[in-house]
Design a protein around this motif. Structure first.
Motif, short mmCIF file in Angstrom:
data_model
loop_
_atom_site.label_atom_id
_atom_site.label_comp_id
_atom_site.label_asym_id
_atom_site.label_seq_id
_atom_site.Cartn_x
_atom_site.Cartn_y
_atom_site.Cartn_z
N GLY A 1 0.79 -1.22 0.00
CA GLY A 1 0.00 0.00 0.00
C GLY A 1 0.82 1.27 0.00
N GLU A 2 2.14 1.15 -0.15
CA GLU A 2 3.01 2.33 -0.18
C GLU A 2 3.01 2.94 -1.58
N THR A 3 3.27 4.23 -1.64
CA THR A 3 3.34 4.92 -2.92
C THR A 3 4.65 4.58 -3.63
N VAL A 4 4.56 4.29 -4.93
CA VAL A 4 5.74 4.05 -5.75
C VAL A 4 5.64 4.91 -7.00
N LEU A 5 6.78 5.14 -7.65
CA LEU A 5 6.84 5.91 -8.88
C LEU A 5 7.19 5.00 -10.05
N LEU A 6 6.80 5.40 -11.24
CA LEU A 6 7.01 4.58 -12.43
C LEU A 6 8.22 5.02 -13.24
N GLY A 7 9.13 5.78 -12.62
CA GLY A 7 10.30 6.26 -13.34
C GLY A 7 10.03 7.62 -13.95
N ARG A 8 11.11 8.39 -14.17
CA ARG A 8 10.94 9.72 -14.76
C ARG A 8 10.28 9.59 -16.12
N GLU A 9 9.46 10.57 -16.45
CA GLU A 9 8.63 10.54 -17.66
C GLU A 9 7.61 9.40 -17.61
N GLY A 10 7.27 8.97 -16.39
CA GLY A 10 6.40 7.80 -16.24
C GLY A 10 4.93 8.06 -16.50
N SER A 11 4.54 9.29 -16.80
CA SER A 11 3.12 9.54 -17.09
C SER A 11 2.68 8.88 -18.38
N ASP A 12 3.59 8.77 -19.35
CA ASP A 12 3.28 8.02 -20.57
C ASP A 12 2.93 6.58 -20.22
N THR A 13 3.72 6.01 -19.32
CA THR A 13 3.49 4.64 -18.89
C THR A 13 2.13 4.51 -18.23
N SER A 14 1.81 5.46 -17.35
CA SER A 14 0.49 5.44 -16.68
C SER A 14 -0.63 5.47 -17.70
N ALA A 15 -0.49 6.33 -18.71
CA ALA A 15 -1.53 6.44 -19.74
C ALA A 15 -1.71 5.13 -20.48
#
Length: 462
Positions: free
Chosen positions: A207-221
Motif C-alpha cells: 500500500g506504499e506509494t511508488v513511482l514509475l520512473g521519470r517521464e512515467g506519465s506516458d506509462t500510466s496512460a
C-alpha cells in the motif's frame, strides 16, 4: 463477458507538465475532451504534475534531510495557490494535499536520510496536487452535460517486484502489468463520462506509494489504455509528434506522420523523449494506436504509432543521448568468469544503480550507468568506481554520447554510413546493434555529438 461490440468505447488522453500549467492549457484540454465526447466516446484523462514541480519536489526531498526545506516548500505552496486562483478554483482544495506533503517532508527530516520509499512519497504529491485542481476545473467546465470523476491511480495499479529488482527500482522505477478489465470499463462508463487520474504514480502490495520512473506519465496512460482496452491513446505534449531527431537540438528535424510500434520503441529506448518505451510495450499486445499531438496547436496533425510495418532502406530517425556516464572495466586474465560478472552486478545492485551492457570482450566490459532514477547525486559514480576497482584490473569513467540510427536494418544503416562523403570522427568509441536488428548505435565524444548528429541527419534522412 460483455461482447466486443457492446463494450464502452474509451479514448485515453495524456497531458504532460507543459500542457497543464496555465488557464489557456486547461481551456484547450476542456475543448479536446468535449470534441471527443461529442463523437460518442468516454474519455479517460491522465496528466502530470505542473511544469517543473517534480524537479522542485526532488530538491525539497533532498533539502528536508537537513531540515532546510521550509523556504522552498513555501514557494511550492504559493505556486499551487496561484494556479488554483488562475483556474478560478477555491484554494482550500489544496489544504489536505499540502498538509500530507508537509508530513512526508517531516518524515524525511526526522529520518535524516532520503530513502527510496520516502522520495517516492514526497515526489508523488506533484501529480496529486495538479490532478486535484484539474479534476475540479473540468467538473466545472463539463457539469452541464457530463459527469467527471477523480480516481487515485494508486488504487488502480499495484506494482510487481521483478527478479533482481533493487530497492531503488522497486520504489522509483516500479513496473505494473495491467490487463483489460471489462467490468471496470463498463462500471465507469455507466457512471461517468470523464475519468481523471494521475500519471507517474502507483502503489505496491504493502500500500506504499511508488513511482514509475521519470517521464512515467506516458506509462500510466498506457496502463489506463490497457485496463480499458481503449480504442486509442493520445499523448498531448508541447510538440506535434515524433521527429527525425530532436527539434530542440536540430532545427532541420522533420515530423514523422506514421511510425510502427517497433520503430517508436527503438527511438524511445535510444533517447527520444517524446514517449517512454514502457508505454509502447504495454499497448502493443492490444493493438491500441497511439497519436502524439500538440496541446497548444490541437488542430495540427501529429504522429500516429500503430502496427503498420513498412520496409525501408533508409534511416527513419536519429536519436542522441548526451552526458551518459560510461564505465569501462578491464577484468584481467580471468575475464568474464561467472563469479567476476556476478560481483560486478552485485555492486550495481548494492548502490541501487541500473546499468546497460553496451559491449564486452573476453577481458572487458563497457557499461552505461543509469542514474536518472537514483536517490544519489553525481558522487555515487566515484563510489561505484572505487568498489569496482577492488575486483577489476582497471576502471575508467567517462561521459559520452550515444547516437542511434533507427528505421532500417543495421547492415543497411552501416552501408549508408560508409557512403557519406564528408569528414566523420576519427574515432568511433563503440558500435553496437540489437538482436532485433532495428537500430545501430555508436558511442562518440560528448563534445562532438551535435556536430555528428547534424552531419548524419543531412546525409541519412530522406
Amino acid at each position: 463477458m460483455t461482447q466486443d461490440n457492446q463494450r464502452p468505447s474509451w479514448v485515453v488522453l495524456k497531458f504532460g507538465g507543459s500542457s497543464v500549467s496555465s488557464l489557456d492549457d486547461w481551456n484547450n484540454i476542456a475543448q479536446i475532451i468535449k470534441d471527443n465526447l461529442q463523437q460518442g466516446v468516454k474519455v479517460a484523462v491522465v496528466h502530470s504534475a505542473f511544469k517543473n514541480v517534480t524537479n522542485q519536489l526532488e530538491k525539497l526531498a533532498q533539502q528536508a534531510t537537513s531540515g532546510e526545506h521550509e523556504e522552498l516548500f513555501a514557494e511550492l505552496k504559493q505556486y499551487h495557490v496561484e494556479m488554483a486562483q488562475q483556474l478560478q478554483l477555491d484554494n482550500s482544495l489544496l489544504t489536505e494535499r499540502l498538509k500530507a506533503l508537509g508530513e512526508a517532508l517531516s518524515k524525511v527530516s526526522t529520518n535524516g536520510k532520503l530513502t527510496s520509499q520516502l522520495r517516492a512519497e514526497v515526489v508523488a504529491h506533484g501529480e496529486l496536487l495538479s490532478s486535484t485542481l484539474g479534476a475540479e476545473f473540468l467538473a466545472g467546465q463539463l457539469k452541464e452535460s457530463y459527469q467527471t470523476q477523480w480516481v487515485d491511480a494508486r488504487e488502480l495499479f499495484v506494482s510487481e517486484v521483478e527478479a533482481n529488482n533493487n530497492l531503488n527500482d522497486q520504489y522509483l522505477n516500479a513496473v505494473c502489468h495491467p490487463r483489460p478489465d471489462h467490468a471496470l470499463s463498463q462500471q465507469w462508463a455507466d457512471k461517468y463520462d470523464v475519468v481523471l487520474t494521475q500519471g507517474f504514480i502507483a502503489s505496491n502490495e504493502a500500500g506504499e506509494t511508488v513511482l514509475l520512473g521519470r517521464e512515467g506519465s506516458d506509462t500510466s496512460a498506457s496502463y489506463v489504455a490497457a485496463l480499458l482496452e481503449a480504442k486509442k491513446l493520445e499523448i498531448w505534449t508541447d510538440v506535434a509528434g515524433m521527429f527525425t531527431t530532436d527539434p530542440n537540438k536540430l532545427s532541420e528535424a522533420k515530423k514523422l506522420e506514421q511510425v510502427s510500434y517497433a520503430q517508436a520503441f527503438e527511438m524511445a529506448e535510444a533517447g527520444a523523449k517524446v514517449l517512454h518505451p514502457r508505454c509502447l510495450s504495454t499497448v502493443m499486445p492490444y493493438r491500441i494506436p497511439i497519436e502524439i499531438k500538440n496541446t497548444h496547436q490541437p488542430l495540427e496533425t501529429g504522429t500516429m504509432i500503430n502496427g503498420e510495418e513498412t520496409d525501408s532502406r533508409w534511416v527513419k530517425s536519429i536519436a542522441v543521448k548526451q552526458n551518459v556516464p560510461v564505465m569501462t572495466l578491464l577484468l584481467g586474465r580471468r575475464g568474464q568468469q561467472p563469479e567476476t560478472l556476478q560481483k560486478v552486478f552485485t555492486v550495481f545492485n548494492e548502490l541501487e544503480l541500473g546499468c546497460e551492457l553496451l559491449a564486452s570482450t573476453k577481458e572487458s566490459l563497457v557499461m552505461a550507468v543509469e542514474t536518472s532514477n537514483s536517490v544519489h547525486g553525481e558522487d555515487i559514480l566515484n563510489e561505484l568506481s572505487v568498489k569496482l576497482a577492488e575486483m577489476c584490473r582497471s576502471v575508467l569513467l567517462s561521459h559520452s554520447a550515444i547516437i542511434t540510427l533507427v528505421g532500417c536494418q543495421s547492415s543497411q544503416a552501416l552501408w549508408h554510413l560508409l557512403q557519406i562523403d564528408a569528414e566523420l570522427p576519427d574515432q568511433w568509441l563503440l558500435l553496437s546493434h540489437t538482436s532485433s536488428d532495428q537500430h545501430l548505435s555508436f558511442l562518440v565524444s560528448d563534445d562532438d555529438a551535435l556536430d555528428i548528429l547534424k552531419l548524419l541527419h543531412k546525409h541519412l534522412i530522406q
